[in-house]
Enzyme design. Sequence first.
Site: not given
Ligand code: GLN
Length: 444
Positions: A50, A125, A149
């Site tokens: 990532k 994400s 995410s």
């Molecule tokens: N969807 C969640 C957020 O927007 C989780 C994101 C994540 O785990 N990086 O914060």
Amino acid sequence: MITLKQALQLDEAALQTLKAQIRENVQQSNLNAYIGDIVDTGTGIPILIKDNINVKNQPLTCASNILKGYVAPYNATVIDRLAAHKMNVFGRANMDEFAMGSTTESSCYGKTLNPKALDRVPGGSSGGSAAAVAGGLAVAALGSDTGGSIRQPAGFCGCVGLKPTYGRVSRYGLVAYASSLDQIGPITQNVTDAAILLDCISGHDPKDSTSANLSPTQTYANLNAKRTCTIAILPDLLKDASSEIQQSYDETIALLQKLGHTIVEKTMLDTAYHISAYYVLCTAEASANLSRFDGIRYGNRIDAKQLKDVYIQTRTQGFGEEVKRRILLGSFVLSSGYYDAYYLKAQKVRHLIKNQFDSILHDAELILCPVAPTLPPKFGASASPLEMYLGDIYTISVNLAGLPAICVPVGEKNNLPIGMQLIGKHFDEQCLLDVALGIESALA
Ligand code: GLN
């Protein structure tokens, strides 16, 4: 695509052929799972990373314009650990900008498509990591999980995603979003590969003060698909889920019973406050963490006559909408006068959530819960940011409590993949992996 376990058997020549094949597949793919030029750091099994994990001498952008041109000066600890296990970085995965989002639509490189349904989001994400693994473009990948995410994109794309216990895997070299919640973890084609990758990247790291003083896990050698245990279910929580997810949840419960597990019903109180507490805390931490991106120290800079204007222009032009929204929200909840009303209250709610998990996990080894309340939505389906935030209902509390959790695919509805989540006790990743492997084997 061959699995990580199979790839471990290949010699260097075969690995080079594999990489050439992946390179070609990526070039022909329309998923937009990889970003920039393909990064290849040498010999070994190719692992997709990532774009918020530092890889020495390689670009790192967190899918944000503000970091364009930035080159990582050092390796994240997980990258060194992969190399020590003959695994090397191959490619950077697309993601929501600074890991803020649930769809990978907020990337400055454009959206990633879900390989299982091209008109739908791959989740986020870590959407690039999951889409690549599910789409035959990666043997395995690393993602990061602050509020779901790793697990949610794994669920939307039909892969396995493991969020380790907070402190299990070093965060050194992971660009911080919300430091008290972030964890790096694997996204893989199956449960065995997740165990292999966890064993490689886990273990104490003196460079991360929140890293737990524990040896690397040995989950792969100890995998036991026949293990049975007591699993808590949370029927009350299911009212937020679509009928497909509810049906799939019931089917998974039936399967677990058939496999010999004992199911106990539990209640989680006050779940209405989970989303609010998470978004207060993660935005507060994000506003502090992202203050370092000011045009002076990292990446992109918009020049201006006055220093103040350099900051303002760089941040105005460099950050996308969602990131700006969260910096504003975070600065607001931390501001004097509002600190007690929001931040302090959210910390208290976090404490209550942790206590509730502790009490449920006192009577059960695992908790079964959906990963997301719906099937993967179509692009642009969330009418508002708030609606997107509500989709995180099943994943965020796990981060607030620092627990480990795994997403395991349990089949399809309407030709779309569904993942279920097993949540475990602190540092008991073994139990998660064992039961997930039991589910995977039974469905194979
Ligand atoms: N969807 C969640 C957020 O927007 C989780 C994101 C994540 O785990 N990086 O914060």
